[in-house]
Design a protein around this motif. Structure first.
Motif, PDB file in Angstrom:
ATOM      1  N   ARG A   1       7.268 -74.027  39.293  1.00 21.41           N
ATOM      2  CA  ARG A   1       6.431 -72.864  39.584  1.00 21.41           C
ATOM      3  C   ARG A   1       4.969 -73.223  39.766  1.00 21.41           C
ATOM      4  NH1 ARG A   1       9.773 -69.625  36.735  1.00 21.41           N
ATOM      5  NH2 ARG A   1       8.893 -70.350  34.787  1.00 21.41           N
ATOM      6  N   THR A   2       4.491 -74.144  38.939  1.00 23.54           N
ATOM      7  CA  THR A   2       3.043 -74.339  38.878  1.00 23.54           C
ATOM      8  C   THR A   2       2.550 -75.554  39.647  1.00 23.54           C
ATOM      9  OG1 THR A   2       3.398 -75.634  36.892  1.00 23.54           O
ATOM     10  CG2 THR A   2       2.917 -73.293  36.598  1.00 23.54           C
ATOM     11  N   GLY A   3       3.426 -76.502  39.928  1.00 23.97           N
ATOM     12  CA  GLY A   3       2.958 -77.758  40.501  1.00 23.97           C
ATOM     13  C   GLY A   3       2.315 -78.617  39.422  1.00 23.97           C
ATOM     14  N   LEU A   4       1.786 -79.750  39.835  1.00 22.00           N
ATOM     15  CA  LEU A   4       1.218 -80.691  38.859  1.00 22.00           C
ATOM     16  C   LEU A   4      -0.022 -80.116  38.193  1.00 22.00           C
ATOM     17  CD1 LEU A   4       1.464 -84.059  40.841  1.00 22.00           C
ATOM     18  CD2 LEU A   4       2.627 -83.542  38.668  1.00 22.00           C
ATOM     19  N   HIS A   5      -0.140 -80.383  36.913  1.00 21.34           N
ATOM     20  CA  HIS A   5      -1.339 -80.033  36.161  1.00 21.34           C
ATOM     21  C   HIS A   5      -2.462 -80.991  36.573  1.00 21.34           C
ATOM     22  CE1 HIS A   5      -3.990 -79.418  32.726  1.00 21.34           C
ATOM     23  NE2 HIS A   5      -3.303 -78.314  32.471  1.00 21.34           N
ATOM     24  N   ASN A   6      -3.697 -80.488  36.545  1.00 18.16           N
ATOM     25  CA  ASN A   6      -4.832 -81.345  36.923  1.00 18.16           C
ATOM     26  C   ASN A   6      -4.902 -82.632  36.094  1.00 18.16           C
ATOM     27  OD1 ASN A   6      -5.668 -79.758  39.019  1.00 18.16           O
ATOM     28  ND2 ASN A   6      -7.282 -78.709  37.866  1.00 18.16           N
ATOM     29  N   ASP A   7      -4.498 -82.557  34.821  1.00 16.79           N
ATOM     30  CA  ASP A   7      -4.536 -83.755  33.978  1.00 16.79           C
ATOM     31  C   ASP A   7      -3.551 -84.824  34.456  1.00 16.79           C
ATOM     32  OD1 ASP A   7      -6.468 -82.659  32.420  1.00 16.79           O
ATOM     33  OD2 ASP A   7      -5.110 -81.982  30.830  1.00 16.79           O
ATOM     34  N   ASP A   8      -2.479 -84.392  35.111  1.00 23.56           N
ATOM     35  CA  ASP A   8      -1.542 -85.355  35.693  1.00 23.56           C
ATOM     36  C   ASP A   8      -2.094 -85.917  37.006  1.00 23.56           C
ATOM     37  OD1 ASP A   8       0.402 -85.126  33.686  1.00 23.56           O
ATOM     38  OD2 ASP A   8       1.136 -83.255  34.578  1.00 23.56           O
TER      39      ASP A   8
END
Lengths: 247, 247
Positions: free
Chosen positions: B121-128
């Motif tokens: 749903r969200t795609g990759l987190h910025n930290d990733d």
């Protein structure tokens, strides 16, 4: 911009409503909107189909349904058939990319194109392939080339989409900031070197030029933006116990 | 041949077992076998995952599971992150095709690559994304660019596969027969013209050369094989009420 003059995606005897819906979604991903269905086994307007379309249900509502493949291609001028395995037929076989180029240049000459996709388990029947002018064979691992219907639609649609847009292959996204002018980079490097000198980083005069060259190369290949350089000044000044005296 | 030195497909926090399975299937379609999973929500060895893998279950059994993205990329040397929307980050953004070229040339220099795919749903987190060196943005309809996880894996894998193989863009599949030598085509055309002459097809001597030129062009652009020409002799002879006297 995607032109209204588009190839038709023709699903021949699709078996599962969910695959019709997922194919609609894949079409919309690629800016394709014209779906035709030949004798689908399950209802393309069922809840399962619409839910699988995941936002692309308009394509399902607008889809035209035909009893036979011959009727579905009757008003079109050039037909491509997708196949996963070679048939005993004398036909031109294209990669998806080559077919996309042909379809796109056909559309530019107002030649209406259709692309046939066969039922999930068996693929297109030879009698349907005969109705096509050319074949599309998507290049995939020959040891495992069976694709879900919607994934075949996606790959052909993706190649078509790539022919219609121009996106830079590679770009540095810098948002509001710009790549730093080389002068700013040079000023930063000079500042860094002065600070390193003050902090007795260069232990031998002999090795100093080599070390400086290495340091410059590290920062040179970073493709620094103005904002990056400002951040780096901050790092250096804080490490050196100074306030942010340079910007 | 696909080399053993392959990029790792890294699914970060995938939510649904069925998507993990379908991603394995898409990987196998593209000759990719190294899957890594970061804290999957559902079991990648569950019945649903294995069933969705549809023949690619070996990839699931061999998949390595990690607690964090940092651990999953620790032994790799170059990381690409797939994103559907722009992030507020200064990064190099590549099309899938450009990234595939970089990954392939990296592998040729024994640089181990990984490709990060975010949760559904969200795609990759910025930290990733920060853990990646570059970004992959698959060029798709900006009004509807959300892809199923396995379809994102498929498109990137497909571009990688295309870089590793060489398939002729377009070829005429003739099976056991060969394209006819021009001499055979000329002999056939002369035969056809004689038959047409005998059947009073050319009503005016004035128009005859033009009609013959048109007829020759029709058969010329058919890219006829030896078998095709034999078939055409049969058609003509039967239409003309003759036995198959020419071959």
């Amino acid at each position: 911009m995607i032109s209204d003059n588009q190839p038709c995606v023709i699903l021949v005897n699709p078996q599962l409503a969910v695959n019709i819906g997922m194919s609609a979604r894949a079409m919309m991903n690629c800016g394709l909107y014209q779906m035709r269905l030949v004798a689908p086994r399950e209802d393309h307007l069922s809840e399962r189909a619409v839910s699988a379309a995941s936002g692309a249900e308009k394509i399902l509502f607008d889809a035209k349904v035909y009893a036979t493949t011959a009727e579905a291609v009757a008003d079109l001028e050039k037909i491509f058939a997708t196949t996963a395995r070679r048939r005993d037929m004398i036909k031109i076989v294209n990669t998806a990319e080559a077919a996309a180029a042909k379809i796109t240049s056909g559309l530019n000459e107002n030649i209406r194109c259709g692309i046939l996709f066969g039922p999930e388990r068996t693929g297109l029947h030879n009698d349907d392939i005969v109705l096509s002018d050319e074949i599309i064979e998507i290049p995939l691992n020959p040891e495992h080339c069976s694709l879900n219907l919607s994934q075949a639609v996606l790959l052909v649609g993706y190649e078509l989409y790539k022919k219609q847009i121009s996106v830079p292959e590679t770009q540095l996204i810098t948002n509001k900031t710009k790549p730093a002018p080389k002068e700013q980079l040079a000023r930063f490097l000079a500042y860094l070197e002065t600070e390193l000198e003050e902090h007795h980083t260069f232990r031998s005069d002999e090795k100093k030029p080599h070390m400086i060259r290495n340091i410059r190369n590290i920062f040179q290949r970073m493709e620094l933006t103005e904002q990056d350089i400002s951040t780096l000044y901050g790092i250096i000044n804080h490490l050196a116990g100074k306030s942010n005296r340079h910007k």
